[in-house]
Design an enzyme around this catalytic site. Structure first.
Site, mmCIF file in Angstrom:
data_model
loop_
_atom_site.group_PDB
_atom_site.id
_atom_site.type_symbol
_atom_site.label_atom_id
_atom_site.label_comp_id
_atom_site.label_asym_id
_atom_site.label_seq_id
_atom_site.Cartn_x
_atom_site.Cartn_y
_atom_site.Cartn_z
ATOM 1 N N GLU A 117 0.825 -1.211 0.000
ATOM 2 C CA GLU A 117 0.000 0.000 0.000
ATOM 3 C C GLU A 117 0.863 1.266 0.000
ATOM 4 O OE1 GLU A 117 -2.875 -0.508 -0.711
ATOM 5 O OE2 GLU A 117 -3.668 -2.281 0.308
ATOM 6 N N HIS A 174 -2.636 2.362 8.290
ATOM 7 C CA HIS A 174 -3.711 1.525 7.757
ATOM 8 C C HIS A 174 -3.828 0.276 8.613
ATOM 9 C CE1 HIS A 174 -6.163 -0.930 5.180
ATOM 10 N NE2 HIS A 174 -5.176 -1.741 4.862
ATOM 11 N N HIS A 229 -6.783 -3.110 9.984
ATOM 12 C CA HIS A 229 -7.979 -3.897 9.670
ATOM 13 C C HIS A 229 -8.827 -4.111 10.935
ATOM 14 C CE1 HIS A 229 -5.852 -6.108 6.033
ATOM 15 N NE2 HIS A 229 -5.987 -4.803 5.848
ATOM 16 N N GLU A 248 -17.368 11.932 22.628
ATOM 17 C CA GLU A 248 -16.139 12.664 22.314
ATOM 18 C C GLU A 248 -15.706 12.553 20.850
ATOM 19 O OE1 GLU A 248 -13.139 12.351 25.303
ATOM 20 O OE2 GLU A 248 -14.545 13.106 26.799
ATOM 21 N N HIS A 279 -12.758 -3.672 4.081
ATOM 22 C CA HIS A 279 -11.307 -3.859 4.172
ATOM 23 C C HIS A 279 -10.726 -3.292 5.473
ATOM 24 C CE1 HIS A 279 -7.218 -3.747 1.876
ATOM 25 N NE2 HIS A 279 -7.008 -3.675 3.177
#
Ligand code: 13P
Ligand code: ZN
Length: 275
Positions: A117, A141, A143, A171, A212
């Site tokens: 990525e 990133h 999952h 919040e 994803h």
């Protein structure tokens, strides 16, 4: 002295371990990158390889990242292994003067590449560097299960996701007043998803990847990690409440406005209803 004693490296390794402990990084899932400051590069330089790797073309280009250095997780490497062997699972990359290629200057001692990525991280770094006048340095990133589960039951719009998350924990509007962007399902790892995500990152600090996971960013590791954590926690509450029974009450839009007023943040107006 060992490279793991350099502050940014220590923090990066800790973030990888914390993400693993949260359950966000099954197998090789997820990736983390940090744009290094000049001072950090000088602290790390004594550990660089004598001979850097070959230049590798990325398929994306960002002139404002020319000559920068990035700390990155490796493709196919497991977050849970990072603290045990950072030199095999992480890498430091130098970007060329055109801003379209990287070369390895440290790490991945047993072979491999930076995260698949990296094009998404790279373009996100580019738009965030521009939008924050150089302040943003971390793209993350992961999952996480709950925010990913939400992408099966809510319309895939930034407005629907932002409202649902804001109302799931008081919040949230303070932590991400700009809301979250949503990227429709796409094949990961390439230029198309990188472009779609970076377009959203011009105005959001987080982008959900349908079915994803999630991208989050920040000026430092704590802020990016904290944003990931806050969004995932809100998603968990959202799903817990929905699985527990019928909703009887929630935070009204007037309440969201009141929170913004009290905490001095500006919510994205087009995501609010007029009430
Ligand atoms: P990498 O192992 O290449 O970082 O890929 C993991 C992932 O989460 C892809 O989206
Ligand atoms: Zn992923």
């Amino acid at each position: 002295m060992n490279i793991t004693h350099v502050k940014i490296m220590e923090g990066f390794i800790r973030a990888c371990e914390d993400g693993w402990l949260q359950g966000w990084h099954e197998r090789n899932g997820g990736n983390l990158t940090c744009r290094l400051t000049t001072e950090e590069v000088e602290e790390l330089r004594p550990f660089f390889k004598e001979q850097p790797g070959e230049w590798v073309h990325m398929g994306v280009k960002a002139e404002n990242l020319a000559g920068e250095y990035f700390l990155s997780t490796g493709s196919g490497k497991y977050f849970r292994n990072v603290p045990l062997a950072p030199q095999d699972n992480l890498c430091i990359l130098e970007i060329n003067s055109a801003g379209d290629s990287w070369r390895l200057v440290w790490g991945l001692e047993k072979g491999g590449n930076p995260t698949s990525e990296f094009p998404s991280h790279f373009l996100n770094h580019s738009v965030k560097k521009e939008a924050t006048k150089g302040e943003n340095r971390v793209i993350y990133h992961a999952h996480p299960a709950h925010i990913t589960a939400m992408t099966y039951i809510l319309p895939l719009t930034s407005r629907d996701f932002s409202r649902a998350l804001w109302k799931s924990e008081t919040e949230c509007p303070v932590v991400f007043p700009g809301g979250v962007g949503v990227v429709e399902w796409m094949v990961p790892g390439g230029a198309q998803i990188a472009l779609a995500t970076s377009e959203l990152m011009k105005t959001f600090d987080a982008a959900v990847w349908a079915h994803h996971g999630l991208f989050a960013c920040g000026p430092d590791l704590d802020t990016a990690f904290g944003l990931m954590h806050t969004i995932e926690k809100a998603a968990e509450i959202y799903l817990l409440a929905r699985s527990a029974g019928q909703e009887l009450q929630t935070i009204p839009d007037s309440g969201l406005r009141a929170i913004a007023e009290a905490y001095g943040v500006k919510l994205r107006e087009e995501f609010l209803d007029n009430q």
